[in-house]
Design a protein around this motif. Structure first.
Motif, PDB file in Angstrom:
ATOM      1  N   ALA A  92      -1.655 -29.999  -0.125  1.00  0.00           N
ATOM      2  CA  ALA A  92      -1.569 -29.315  -1.362  1.00  0.00           C
ATOM      3  C   ALA A  92      -0.105 -29.612  -2.135  1.00  0.00           C
ATOM      4  O   ALA A  92      -0.091 -29.842  -3.195  1.00  0.00           O
ATOM      5  CB  ALA A  92      -2.035 -27.823  -1.177  1.00  0.00           C
ATOM      6  N   GLU A  93       0.641 -29.487  -1.050  1.00  0.00           N
ATOM      7  CA  GLU A  93       2.016 -29.482  -1.854  1.00  0.00           C
ATOM      8  C   GLU A  93       2.469 -30.992  -2.325  1.00  0.00           C
ATOM      9  O   GLU A  93       3.558 -31.118  -3.076  1.00  0.00           O
ATOM     10  CB  GLU A  93       3.076 -29.000  -0.546  1.00  0.00           C
ATOM     11  N   ARG A  94       1.916 -31.987  -1.692  1.00  0.00           N
ATOM     12  CA  ARG A  94       2.042 -33.177  -2.188  1.00  0.00           C
ATOM     13  C   ARG A  94       1.239 -33.878  -3.204  1.00  0.00           C
ATOM     14  O   ARG A  94       1.797 -34.982  -3.695  1.00  0.00           O
ATOM     15  CB  ARG A  94       1.908 -34.400  -0.855  1.00  0.00           C
ATOM     16  N   ILE A  95       0.318 -33.137  -3.817  1.00  0.00           N
ATOM     17  CA  ILE A  95      -0.530 -33.730  -4.925  1.00  0.00           C
ATOM     18  C   ILE A  95      -0.189 -33.058  -6.105  1.00  0.00           C
ATOM     19  O   ILE A  95      -0.226 -32.031  -6.431  1.00  0.00           O
ATOM     20  CB  ILE A  95      -1.942 -33.635  -4.342  1.00  0.00           C
ATOM     21  N   ALA A  96       0.217 -34.078  -7.162  1.00  0.00           N
ATOM     22  CA  ALA A  96       0.616 -33.613  -8.263  1.00  0.00           C
ATOM     23  C   ALA A  96      -0.568 -33.411  -8.920  1.00  0.00           C
ATOM     24  O   ALA A  96      -0.581 -32.318  -9.923  1.00  0.00           O
ATOM     25  CB  ALA A  96       1.658 -34.695  -8.897  1.00  0.00           C
ATOM     26  N   ARG A 185      -4.552 -23.237  -0.903  1.00  0.00           N
ATOM     27  CA  ARG A 185      -4.405 -24.773  -0.722  1.00  0.00           C
ATOM     28  C   ARG A 185      -4.918 -25.428  -1.810  1.00  0.00           C
ATOM     29  O   ARG A 185      -4.365 -25.999  -2.798  1.00  0.00           O
ATOM     30  CB  ARG A 185      -4.479 -25.120   0.717  1.00  0.00           C
ATOM     31  N   PHE A 186      -6.327 -25.782  -1.542  1.00  0.00           N
ATOM     32  CA  PHE A 186      -6.988 -26.424  -2.670  1.00  0.00           C
ATOM     33  C   PHE A 186      -6.855 -25.928  -4.185  1.00  0.00           C
ATOM     34  O   PHE A 186      -6.770 -26.556  -5.093  1.00  0.00           O
ATOM     35  CB  PHE A 186      -8.521 -26.452  -2.242  1.00  0.00           C
ATOM     36  N   GLY A 187      -6.878 -24.550  -4.166  1.00  0.00           N
ATOM     37  CA  GLY A 187      -6.926 -24.050  -5.340  1.00  0.00           C
ATOM     38  C   GLY A 187      -5.518 -24.058  -6.275  1.00  0.00           C
ATOM     39  O   GLY A 187      -5.672 -23.679  -7.502  1.00  0.00           O
ATOM     40  N   GLN A 188      -4.593 -24.497  -5.509  1.00  0.00           N
ATOM     41  CA  GLN A 188      -3.111 -24.666  -6.216  1.00  0.00           C
ATOM     42  C   GLN A 188      -2.732 -26.042  -6.765  1.00  0.00           C
ATOM     43  O   GLN A 188      -1.796 -26.220  -7.396  1.00  0.00           O
ATOM     44  CB  GLN A 188      -2.039 -24.398  -5.088  1.00  0.00           C
ATOM     45  N   VAL A 189      -3.942 -26.850  -6.402  1.00  0.00           N
ATOM     46  CA  VAL A 189      -3.713 -28.339  -6.886  1.00  0.00           C
ATOM     47  C   VAL A 189      -4.315 -28.596  -8.161  1.00  0.00           C
ATOM     48  O   VAL A 189      -5.596 -28.058  -8.327  1.00  0.00           O
ATOM     49  CB  VAL A 189      -4.274 -29.382  -5.899  1.00  0.00           C
ATOM     50  N   CYS A 216     -11.994 -26.868 -14.183  1.00  0.00           N
ATOM     51  CA  CYS A 216     -10.690 -27.669 -14.183  1.00  0.00           C
ATOM     52  C   CYS A 216      -9.621 -27.147 -15.558  1.00  0.00           C
ATOM     53  O   CYS A 216     -10.275 -26.728 -16.490  1.00  0.00           O
ATOM     54  CB  CYS A 216     -11.224 -29.169 -14.377  1.00  0.00           C
ATOM     55  N   ARG A 217      -8.446 -27.729 -15.408  1.00  0.00           N
ATOM     56  CA  ARG A 217      -7.701 -27.698 -16.439  1.00  0.00           C
ATOM     57  C   ARG A 217      -8.098 -28.534 -17.671  1.00  0.00           C
ATOM     58  O   ARG A 217      -7.760 -27.981 -18.691  1.00  0.00           O
ATOM     59  CB  ARG A 217      -6.302 -28.034 -16.155  1.00  0.00           C
ATOM     60  N   ALA A 218      -9.038 -29.652 -17.346  1.00  0.00           N
ATOM     61  CA  ALA A 218      -9.079 -30.377 -18.790  1.00  0.00           C
ATOM     62  C   ALA A 218     -10.495 -31.041 -18.299  1.00  0.00           C
ATOM     63  O   ALA A 218     -10.474 -31.417 -17.189  1.00  0.00           O
ATOM     64  CB  ALA A 218      -8.204 -31.191 -19.087  1.00  0.00           C
ATOM     65  N   VAL A 219     -11.220 -31.181 -19.200  1.00  0.00           N
ATOM     66  CA  VAL A 219     -12.354 -32.141 -19.111  1.00  0.00           C
ATOM     67  C   VAL A 219     -12.351 -33.353 -19.989  1.00  0.00           C
ATOM     68  O   VAL A 219     -12.341 -33.012 -21.370  1.00  0.00           O
ATOM     69  CB  VAL A 219     -13.702 -31.581 -18.986  1.00  0.00           C
ATOM     70  N   TYR A 220     -12.453 -34.736 -19.517  1.00  0.00           N
ATOM     71  CA  TYR A 220     -12.522 -35.675 -20.462  1.00  0.00           C
ATOM     72  C   TYR A 220     -13.843 -36.555 -20.387  1.00  0.00           C
ATOM     73  O   TYR A 220     -14.433 -36.128 -19.212  1.00  0.00           O
ATOM     74  CB  TYR A 220     -11.567 -36.784 -19.816  1.00  0.00           C
ATOM     75  N   SER A 221     -14.111 -37.170 -21.342  1.00  0.00           N
ATOM     76  CA  SER A 221     -15.475 -37.797 -21.452  1.00  0.00           C
ATOM     77  C   SER A 221     -15.296 -39.290 -21.766  1.00  0.00           C
ATOM     78  O   SER A 221     -14.745 -39.574 -22.588  1.00  0.00           O
ATOM     79  CB  SER A 221     -16.529 -37.320 -22.552  1.00  0.00           C
ATOM     80  N   THR A 246      -0.163 -35.477 -18.741  1.00  0.00           N
ATOM     81  CA  THR A 246      -0.512 -34.176 -19.425  1.00  0.00           C
ATOM     82  C   THR A 246      -0.470 -33.117 -18.277  1.00  0.00           C
ATOM     83  O   THR A 246      -0.039 -31.966 -18.512  1.00  0.00           O
ATOM     84  CB  THR A 246      -1.682 -34.268 -20.171  1.00  0.00           C
ATOM     85  N   HIS A 247      -1.136 -33.488 -17.072  1.00  0.00           N
ATOM     86  CA  HIS A 247      -1.440 -32.317 -16.263  1.00  0.00           C
ATOM     87  C   HIS A 247      -0.669 -32.517 -14.781  1.00  0.00           C
ATOM     88  O   HIS A 247      -0.728 -31.533 -14.056  1.00  0.00           O
ATOM     89  CB  HIS A 247      -2.845 -32.320 -16.137  1.00  0.00           C
ATOM     90  N   ALA A 248      -0.113 -33.621 -14.399  1.00  0.00           N
ATOM     91  CA  ALA A 248       0.429 -33.648 -13.246  1.00  0.00           C
ATOM     92  C   ALA A 248       1.740 -32.918 -12.930  1.00  0.00           C
ATOM     93  O   ALA A 248       2.486 -32.638 -13.959  1.00  0.00           O
ATOM     94  CB  ALA A 248       0.667 -35.202 -12.925  1.00  0.00           C
ATOM     95  N   ARG A 249       1.786 -32.012 -12.107  1.00  0.00           N
ATOM     96  CA  ARG A 249       3.065 -31.404 -11.834  1.00  0.00           C
ATOM     97  C   ARG A 249       4.056 -32.132 -11.202  1.00  0.00           C
ATOM     98  O   ARG A 249       4.004 -32.722 -10.117  1.00  0.00           O
ATOM     99  CB  ARG A 249       2.870 -29.906 -10.835  1.00  0.00           C
TER     100      ARG A 249
END
Length: 251
Positions: A92-96, A185-189, A216-221, A246-249
């Motif tokens: 979780a800590e490695r995935i932006a 863990r999963f929920g923080q990514v 999700c934070r956003a949904v694209y189509s 837009t969304h990567a930390r």
């Protein structure tokens, strides 16, 4: 300009790293690194099918992430969404950012087959209804004609036929395994979803059911079939870049 990231690209069922051949060079031209993954027992990976499960998939992806410096954007297509989610639990800590492309975005305790059993409707004649199995039940396959119909129906016919010829039998352990996810863990990514509105495999109502269960934070189509890597690679690449910007930390 978006800071450089590494996209780790995870394929769907019966495919391999080759499924991202159209996307890797486009991401690289945009100034990023891109690594396409062969999941264990898939593509060119020769792991015996009896050893394959979702935990092995996730540990394989995590090991790739461990070899990468800097932010990682993890992308899962179709069944690859489960490997992405489980890898988020491990790293979780490695995935932006995690991006789910017409993918299985499932909650804790559910498998792909459980989702189908619960939500597949009679009119949905996607990949799950076209699968055949080896005598020992360890491998599944989909024939070329069915693959073109449910995966590649909007792609150039020559390209679709070439992709269908590259599909291989895959271990069933991944689709049968339940996810083990936590909010810590999963929920923080951060996660976003890219839906394929003309999908004949993971039909749009199924994609939206998963989005409702795991927001999700956003949904694209994309107005495409199940494999926009082949039918709309430029549009898909643009959305991957937009989502990352837009969304990567960034740490």
């Amino acid at each position: 300009m978006t800071p450089s990231v590494t996209f780790v690209l995870v394929h769907g069922a019966w495919q391999g790293a080759w499924a991202w051949e159209t996307i890797v060079p486009r991401l690289e031209r945009a100034g990023h690194r891109a690594v396409a993954v062969d999941l264990p027992g898939n593509g060119h990976d020769e792991t015996p099918p009896a050893l394959v499960d979702l935990d092995l998939y996730a540990r394989h992806v995590a090991a790739i992430i461990d070899r990468i410096d800097g932010p990682v954007v993890l992308v899962g297509h179709s069944m690859g969404g489960t490997a992405v989610a489980q890898a988020c639990e491990l790293r979780a800590e490695r995935i932006a950012l995690a991006i789910y492309l017409a993918a299985f975005l499932l909650p804790d305790g559910m498998s792909v087959l459980m989702f189908y059993e619960r939500y597949l409707e009679p009119w949905m004649r996607g990949a799950q209804t076209r699968v055949t199995f080896s005598a020992d039940g360890l491998l599944s396959s989909i024939d070329r004609a069915a693959a073109i119909e449910v995966f590649y129906h909007q792609a150039d016919r020559v390209l679709a036929e070439a992709a269908a010829r590259r599909l291989t039998a895959q271990p069933e352990g991944g689709r049968r395994s339940k996810l083990s996810l936590s909010s810590e863990r999963f929920g923080q990514v951060p996660r976003v979803y890219i839906e394929a509105t003309q999908d004949r495999s993971v039909h749009l109502p199924l994609q939206r059911r998963m989005q409702a269960i795991t927001p999700c934070r956003a949904v694209y189509s994309l107005d495409t079939d199940h494999a926009p890597q082949l039918s709309a690679p430029d549009a898909l690449t643009a959305l991957l870049l937009e989502a990352a910007a837009t969304h990567a930390r960034m740490q």
